[in-house]
Design a protein around this motif. Sequence first.
Motif, PDB file in Angstrom:
ATOM      1  N   TYR A 238       0.843  -1.185   0.000  1.00  0.00           N
ATOM      2  CA  TYR A 238       0.000   0.000   0.000  1.00  0.00           C
ATOM      3  C   TYR A 238       0.881   1.239   0.000  1.00  0.00           C
ATOM      4  CZ  TYR A 238      -4.094  -2.870   0.920  1.00  0.00           C
ATOM      5  OH  TYR A 238      -5.099  -3.794   0.807  1.00  0.00           O
ATOM      6  N   CYS A 239       0.512   2.206  -0.835  1.00  0.00           N
ATOM      7  CA  CYS A 239       1.274   3.449  -0.901  1.00  0.00           C
ATOM      8  C   CYS A 239       0.750   4.432   0.149  1.00  0.00           C
ATOM      9  CB  CYS A 239       1.197   4.046  -2.311  1.00  0.00           C
ATOM     10  SG  CYS A 239      -0.478   4.443  -2.840  1.00  0.00           S
ATOM     11  N   GLU A 240       1.341   5.617   0.186  1.00  0.00           N
ATOM     12  CA  GLU A 240       1.004   6.589   1.223  1.00  0.00           C
ATOM     13  C   GLU A 240      -0.442   7.064   1.123  1.00  0.00           C
ATOM     14  OE1 GLU A 240       3.826   9.662   0.729  1.00  0.00           O
ATOM     15  OE2 GLU A 240       5.530   8.487   1.471  1.00  0.00           O
ATOM     16  N   THR A 241      -1.018   7.004  -0.051  1.00  0.00           N
ATOM     17  CA  THR A 241      -2.410   7.450  -0.228  1.00  0.00           C
ATOM     18  C   THR A 241      -3.417   6.372   0.157  1.00  0.00           C
ATOM     19  OG1 THR A 241      -2.394   6.722  -2.546  1.00  0.00           O
ATOM     20  CG2 THR A 241      -1.736   9.015  -2.083  1.00  0.00           C
ATOM     21  N   GLY A 242      -2.917   5.195   0.549  1.00  0.00           N
ATOM     22  CA  GLY A 242      -3.807   4.119   0.952  1.00  0.00           C
ATOM     23  C   GLY A 242      -4.241   3.221  -0.186  1.00  0.00           C
ATOM     24  N   GLU A 243      -3.730   3.456  -1.386  1.00  0.00           N
ATOM     25  CA  GLU A 243      -4.116   2.643  -2.531  1.00  0.00           C
ATOM     26  C   GLU A 243      -3.236   1.396  -2.622  1.00  0.00           C
ATOM     27  OE1 GLU A 243      -3.748   5.333  -5.763  1.00  0.00           O
ATOM     28  OE2 GLU A 243      -5.787   6.089  -5.583  1.00  0.00           O
ATOM     29  N   GLU A 244      -3.854   0.283  -2.989  1.00  0.00           N
ATOM     30  CA  GLU A 244      -3.144  -0.982  -3.113  1.00  0.00           C
ATOM     31  C   GLU A 244      -2.306  -0.999  -4.392  1.00  0.00           C
ATOM     32  OE1 GLU A 244      -4.151  -5.748  -2.696  1.00  0.00           O
ATOM     33  OE2 GLU A 244      -5.668  -4.386  -3.491  1.00  0.00           O
ATOM     34  N   VAL A 245      -1.104  -1.574  -4.306  1.00  0.00           N
ATOM     35  CA  VAL A 245      -0.205  -1.662  -5.451  1.00  0.00           C
ATOM     36  C   VAL A 245       0.181  -3.129  -5.649  1.00  0.00           C
ATOM     37  CG1 VAL A 245       2.007  -0.973  -6.450  1.00  0.00           C
ATOM     38  CG2 VAL A 245       0.711   0.643  -5.035  1.00  0.00           C
ATOM     39  N   ALA A 312       6.104   0.532 -14.111  1.00  0.00           N
ATOM     40  CA  ALA A 312       6.175   1.898 -13.593  1.00  0.00           C
ATOM     41  C   ALA A 312       7.077   2.794 -14.435  1.00  0.00           C
ATOM     42  CB  ALA A 312       6.664   1.880 -12.143  1.00  0.00           C
ATOM     43  N   GLY A 313       7.960   2.197 -15.237  1.00  0.00           N
ATOM     44  CA  GLY A 313       8.861   2.994 -16.059  1.00  0.00           C
ATOM     45  C   GLY A 313       8.231   3.500 -17.352  1.00  0.00           C
ATOM     46  N   ARG A 314       7.026   3.019 -17.681  1.00  0.00           N
ATOM     47  CA  ARG A 314       6.354   3.487 -18.902  1.00  0.00           C
ATOM     48  C   ARG A 314       5.596   4.780 -18.602  1.00  0.00           C
ATOM     49  NH1 ARG A 314       6.261  -0.866 -22.592  1.00  0.00           N
ATOM     50  NH2 ARG A 314       7.923  -2.277 -21.934  1.00  0.00           N
ATOM     51  N   ARG A 315       5.769   5.793 -19.418  1.00  0.00           N
ATOM     52  CA  ARG A 315       5.141   7.090 -19.162  1.00  0.00           C
ATOM     53  C   ARG A 315       3.661   7.098 -19.506  1.00  0.00           C
ATOM     54  NH1 ARG A 315       9.445  11.826 -20.970  1.00  0.00           N
ATOM     55  NH2 ARG A 315      11.142  11.195 -19.545  1.00  0.00           N
ATOM     56  N   ARG A 316       3.307   6.500 -20.639  1.00  0.00           N
ATOM     57  CA  ARG A 316       1.912   6.526 -21.082  1.00  0.00           C
ATOM     58  C   ARG A 316       1.127   5.409 -20.406  1.00  0.00           C
ATOM     59  NH1 ARG A 316       1.435   5.094 -26.171  1.00  0.00           N
ATOM     60  NH2 ARG A 316      -0.444   6.285 -26.593  1.00  0.00           N
ATOM     61  N   VAL A 317      -0.097   5.746 -19.977  1.00  0.00           N
ATOM     62  CA  VAL A 317      -0.943   4.750 -19.321  1.00  0.00           C
ATOM     63  C   VAL A 317      -1.219   3.586 -20.269  1.00  0.00           C
ATOM     64  CG1 VAL A 317      -3.165   4.323 -18.209  1.00  0.00           C
ATOM     65  CG2 VAL A 317      -2.005   6.508 -17.864  1.00  0.00           C
ATOM     66  N   GLU A 318      -1.425   3.886 -21.557  1.00  0.00           N
ATOM     67  CA  GLU A 318      -1.680   2.828 -22.528  1.00  0.00           C
ATOM     68  C   GLU A 318      -0.538   1.823 -22.564  1.00  0.00           C
ATOM     69  OE1 GLU A 318      -1.898   6.013 -23.039  1.00  0.00           O
ATOM     70  OE2 GLU A 318      -3.719   6.573 -24.131  1.00  0.00           O
ATOM     71  N   ASP A 319       0.712   2.316 -22.503  1.00  0.00           N
ATOM     72  CA  ASP A 319       1.869   1.424 -22.528  1.00  0.00           C
ATOM     73  C   ASP A 319       1.966   0.611 -21.244  1.00  0.00           C
ATOM     74  OD1 ASP A 319       2.550   2.363 -25.020  1.00  0.00           O
ATOM     75  OD2 ASP A 319       3.896   3.909 -24.246  1.00  0.00           O
ATOM     76  N   ARG A 320       1.627   1.231 -20.098  1.00  0.00           N
ATOM     77  CA  ARG A 320       1.662   0.496 -18.837  1.00  0.00           C
ATOM     78  C   ARG A 320       0.631  -0.623 -18.843  1.00  0.00           C
ATOM     79  NH1 ARG A 320       2.215   5.834 -16.520  1.00  0.00           N
ATOM     80  NH2 ARG A 320       0.210   5.776 -15.451  1.00  0.00           N
ATOM     81  N   LEU A 321      -0.556  -0.343 -19.376  1.00  0.00           N
ATOM     82  CA  LEU A 321      -1.599  -1.360 -19.461  1.00  0.00           C
ATOM     83  C   LEU A 321      -1.165  -2.490 -20.397  1.00  0.00           C
ATOM     84  CD1 LEU A 321      -4.437  -2.484 -18.998  1.00  0.00           C
ATOM     85  CD2 LEU A 321      -5.264  -0.968 -20.814  1.00  0.00           C
ATOM     86  N   HIS A 323       1.844  -3.455 -21.159  1.00  0.00           N
ATOM     87  CA  HIS A 323       2.916  -4.242 -20.542  1.00  0.00           C
ATOM     88  C   HIS A 323       2.352  -5.149 -19.449  1.00  0.00           C
ATOM     89  CE1 HIS A 323       7.021  -5.250 -19.684  1.00  0.00           C
ATOM     90  NE2 HIS A 323       6.914  -4.880 -18.430  1.00  0.00           N
ATOM     91  N   LEU A 324       1.406  -4.642 -18.654  1.00  0.00           N
ATOM     92  CA  LEU A 324       0.791  -5.460 -17.601  1.00  0.00           C
ATOM     93  C   LEU A 324       0.062  -6.657 -18.194  1.00  0.00           C
ATOM     94  CD1 LEU A 324      -0.077  -5.955 -14.650  1.00  0.00           C
ATOM     95  CD2 LEU A 324      -2.068  -4.490 -15.112  1.00  0.00           C
ATOM     96  N   LEU A 325      -0.696  -6.436 -19.253  1.00  0.00           N
ATOM     97  CA  LEU A 325      -1.435  -7.534 -19.881  1.00  0.00           C
ATOM     98  C   LEU A 325      -0.475  -8.586 -20.440  1.00  0.00           C
ATOM     99  CD1 LEU A 325      -4.320  -5.633 -21.738  1.00  0.00           C
ATOM    100  CD2 LEU A 325      -4.410  -6.831 -19.542  1.00  0.00           C
ATOM    101  N   ALA A 354      -2.309  -1.599 -10.448  1.00  0.00           N
ATOM    102  CA  ALA A 354      -1.052  -2.104 -11.000  1.00  0.00           C
ATOM    103  C   ALA A 354      -0.446  -1.138 -12.008  1.00  0.00           C
ATOM    104  CB  ALA A 354      -1.264  -3.470 -11.641  1.00  0.00           C
ATOM    105  N   CYS A 355      -1.294  -0.345 -12.690  1.00  0.00           N
ATOM    106  CA  CYS A 355      -0.830   0.592 -13.722  1.00  0.00           C
ATOM    107  C   CYS A 355      -0.651   2.010 -13.192  1.00  0.00           C
ATOM    108  CB  CYS A 355      -1.809   0.607 -14.895  1.00  0.00           C
ATOM    109  SG  CYS A 355      -1.850  -0.932 -15.841  1.00  0.00           S
TER     110      CYS A 355
END
Length: 392
Positions: A238-245, A312-321, A323-325, A354-355
């Motif tokens: 969990y990060c400082e904002t309380g969101e699960e990672v 986390a190293g991908r800047r664009r959300v589309e690229d992060r998604l 890579h996760l998939l 995750a993204c």
Amino acid sequence: MNIELFIQRAEALHKQLADLYQTASVLPWIPPDLLPQAFKELYSNSKLVQLAAEELYHQNEELLRTRSLLEAERQHYYDLFEFAPDGYLVTNTEGIIQQANLIVAKLLNAPKHLLIDRSIINFICVEQRESFRCEINQLSQSDQTKELVVRLQQFHGESFDAALTVVAIRNQSGKINSLLWLLRHVHQRQQQDISLVDNENYLTENLPVDIYAKGENIPLNPFIIWYVRQGLVKLSTYCETGEEVLIGLAKKHMVFGANMTSLPIYQATALSDVELTPINFTEIGVTPMLSHILLPKIKQRLQQTESFLAIAGRRRVEDRLHHLLEILQQEIGESVADGTRFSVRFTHEDIANACCTTRVTITRLMGKLQQQGLISFDAKKHLIIKRLGARD
């Protein structure tokens, strides 16, 4: 231009437009219907820019926090590999050494930098080299774990008998690109036992089993490492904002535990009904066979953590998604008629965490992928990946 400066300029522009708009609206000699429509649109668009800049700032902060957490996790697993009690090295499919830990350097009597780019065959006694080459050729076409007992020749030193455990590793496209080797010095009386042992049977037949239902949190004891016999376990923080990672997935034949991470908050949740074997660290210390079996599994968790870190190293959300998939497809994908089906269901909230983005953004992007025919869902809402185009 950094994000903070961009936000400051956006806020200044918005304030200037607000003042100008207010002044023009109250001047008695300018009828309201004469105010240029373009000015009104500019004012409205500046507000959107300001809001977008603020959202970008918050997402960037969240991304930096997540990257820091994953980097700490990756470093911890690297230390486990580097200072492991047994030798460990990585070669390409031809046996050329790419990585080696400290124990390997000690066993082969050579500095680590002299091992890199050398063939592992150079350290095999001459009379065994031909058969060893055949073993490597077979491993490059198989996913099976192989147990070998060979005679190794040190770099300017003596020869000794060694037990090698090797497995082929595939990349995200399914092609074998490396071989992982566990190397241990063995005495004469140990050779037959180690060469005949079946790793998975040893863990399932000689140790107890605990069962947890889907959705249950798995207790984490600093003196216990869990071995997954069946099912899938989600590893998160969990990060400082309380969101699960999401930081990892422990599937069948993988290991996890509180003592394998440096994160202050670490949680394991059963994504399906799971069967787990608890292994006490004191047992590992006095049972060489456990160390022999578990080290490759710890390395496997390190590699998976690095894959999640790359998200986390991908800047664009589309690229992060994207890579996760790809990671999930490799880790929990199973072939079906329409493509590759995830063995468990992930909510849009899980994927968003995750993204490092919002659920609304993921819902929009997933809808777009579905419209493009790249993904679909079965009757149980399990994701099916039909195809994912290559990205830089």
